[in-house]
Design an enzyme around this catalytic site. Structure first.
Site, short mmCIF file in Angstrom:
data_model
loop_
_atom_site.label_atom_id
_atom_site.label_comp_id
_atom_site.label_asym_id
_atom_site.label_seq_id
_atom_site.Cartn_x
_atom_site.Cartn_y
_atom_site.Cartn_z
N LYS A 269 0.86 -1.19 0.00
CA LYS A 269 0.00 0.00 0.00
C LYS A 269 0.90 1.24 0.00
O LYS A 269 1.29 1.75 1.06
CB LYS A 269 -0.93 -0.06 1.22
N1 PMP Z 1 -7.57 -2.34 -3.24
C1 PMP Z 1 -7.08 -1.09 -3.12
C2 PMP Z 1 -6.37 -0.49 -4.29
C3 PMP Z 1 -7.24 -0.37 -1.93
O1 PMP Z 1 -6.77 0.88 -1.81
C4 PMP Z 1 -7.94 -0.97 -0.86
C5 PMP Z 1 -8.14 -0.20 0.43
N2 PMP Z 1 -7.07 -0.38 1.30
C6 PMP Z 1 -8.42 -2.28 -1.02
C7 PMP Z 1 -8.21 -2.94 -2.23
C8 PMP Z 1 -9.14 -2.98 0.09
O2 PMP Z 1 -8.24 -3.29 1.13
P1 PMP Z 1 -8.72 -3.45 2.61
O3 PMP Z 1 -9.89 -4.37 2.59
O4 PMP Z 1 -7.54 -4.02 3.32
O5 PMP Z 1 -9.08 -2.09 3.11
#
Ligand code: PMP
Length: 296
Positions: free
Chosen positions: A153
């Site tokens: 991320k």
């Molecule tokens: N894909 C992307 C590109 C994101 O930014 C997110 C948000 N963090 C997610 C998927 C979903 O991840 P999570 O369920 O861990 O929030």
């Protein structure tokens, strides 16, 4: 919206007022997008405020930092403790937490030992709202996994997300759906994607997507509910005219989709597997349904 004159943030080992935080204009992350971050939610539960899957989020944060050569002086457990302090200091219970790790002053394209850690939190409604979404297939692809660590991320990856969301909104849609470099469906700009056909749920495999923590929770919930969930590569054509579809993410939670490229999904959202998962997710995070919560 995000802070007022009393809001406290954690910055490099100290608690500061958000209004007092100063950052050098020469920090590398501001110029080149080399930071890493998380989006985490806390919920009011019968047992008090609980951060949902804190350990998993901080594990991913430390993984992202490692991939970006950022040395972080805190462990998963320390981050969790700091996060609870952050909520307490700001009297927050249902809240969104944003830890950000960024590279310090360095105008070269090299790693630096100067690494900053910031934690802040604010109250935030469901990111994609509560109305069913009209989604368009984006003209932008997700970043190629051979050009960066898509599974991390990283702040800079969100340039792609901003472009895709902006394009979708400018064309009158609510959200974008992005393909990967091979032309298969990858994910949304800030959420993972699922669709349902003939009582089976499908989602893209890892490799071209952020491994969402909400996505992983969907696997747990499907297992408990006896729903069949299959990871596979699929095209936009397989999704169009399917029975239902939804996005998942910490900020968005479970967001139902009405149509893709103006083609509506067959089922009413209330009759879809996604709607059952949405209700179960709400119970899981906010009502301490099982024992998925721990302080550390
Ligand atoms: N894909 C992307 C590109 C994101 O930014 C997110 C948000 N963090 C997610 C998927 C979903 O991840 P999570 O369920 O861990 O929030």
């Amino acid at each position: 919206m995000y802070y007022n004159e009393n809001t406290q943030v954690f910055f490099d080992g100290k608690w500061l007022k958000a209004t007092e935080l100063m950052v050098s204009p020469y920090v590398q992350t501001m110029h080149y997008g080399s930071g890493v971050f998380e989006g985490i939610r806390a919920y009011a539960t019968p047992d008090g405020t609980r951060i949902f899957k804190s350990k998993e989020h901080y594990k991913r944060l430390l993984y992202s930092a490692e991939k970006m050569h950022l040395k972080v002086p805190y462990s998963e457990e320390e981050f969790t403790q700091l996060s609870y302090q952050l909520l307490e200091k700001n009297n927050l219970s249902n809240a969104y937490l944003r830890p950000l790790i960024f590279a310090g002053q360095n105008m070269s394209l090299t790693p630096t030992d100067e690494v900053h850690v910031m934690l802040c939190a604010w109250e935030w409604g469901k990111y994609l709202g509560t109305k069913l979404l009209d989604v368009m297939t984006s003209t932008y692809q997700r970043p190629n996994p051979k050009s960066c660590h898509v599974e991390a991320k990283v702040t800079g990856h969100y340039v792609n997300s901003i472009l895709a969301t902006t394009e979708a909104k400018q064309k009158g849609f609510d959200e974008a759906l992005l393909l990967d470099a091979n032309g298969n469906v990858a994910e949304g700009p800030g959420a993972n994607f699922f669709y349902e056909r003939n009582n089976v749920l499908y989602t893209s495999p890892l490799g071209n997507i952020l491994p969402g923590i909400t996505r992983a929770t969907m696997f747990e919930l499907c297992e408990e509910l006896g729903f069949q969930l299959v990871e596979k590569c699929f095209s936009v054509d397989e999704v169009k005219g399917a029975d239902s579809a939804f996005f998942t993410g910490t900020a968005a939670e479970v967001a139902g989709i009405a149509s893709l490229d103006k083609v509506p999904f067959n089922l009413k959202w209330e009759d879809s597997l996604g709607s059952i998962l949405q209700a179960k997710y709400t119970r899981r995070v906010a009502f301490n349904e099982f024992s998925n919560f721990s302080l550390l």
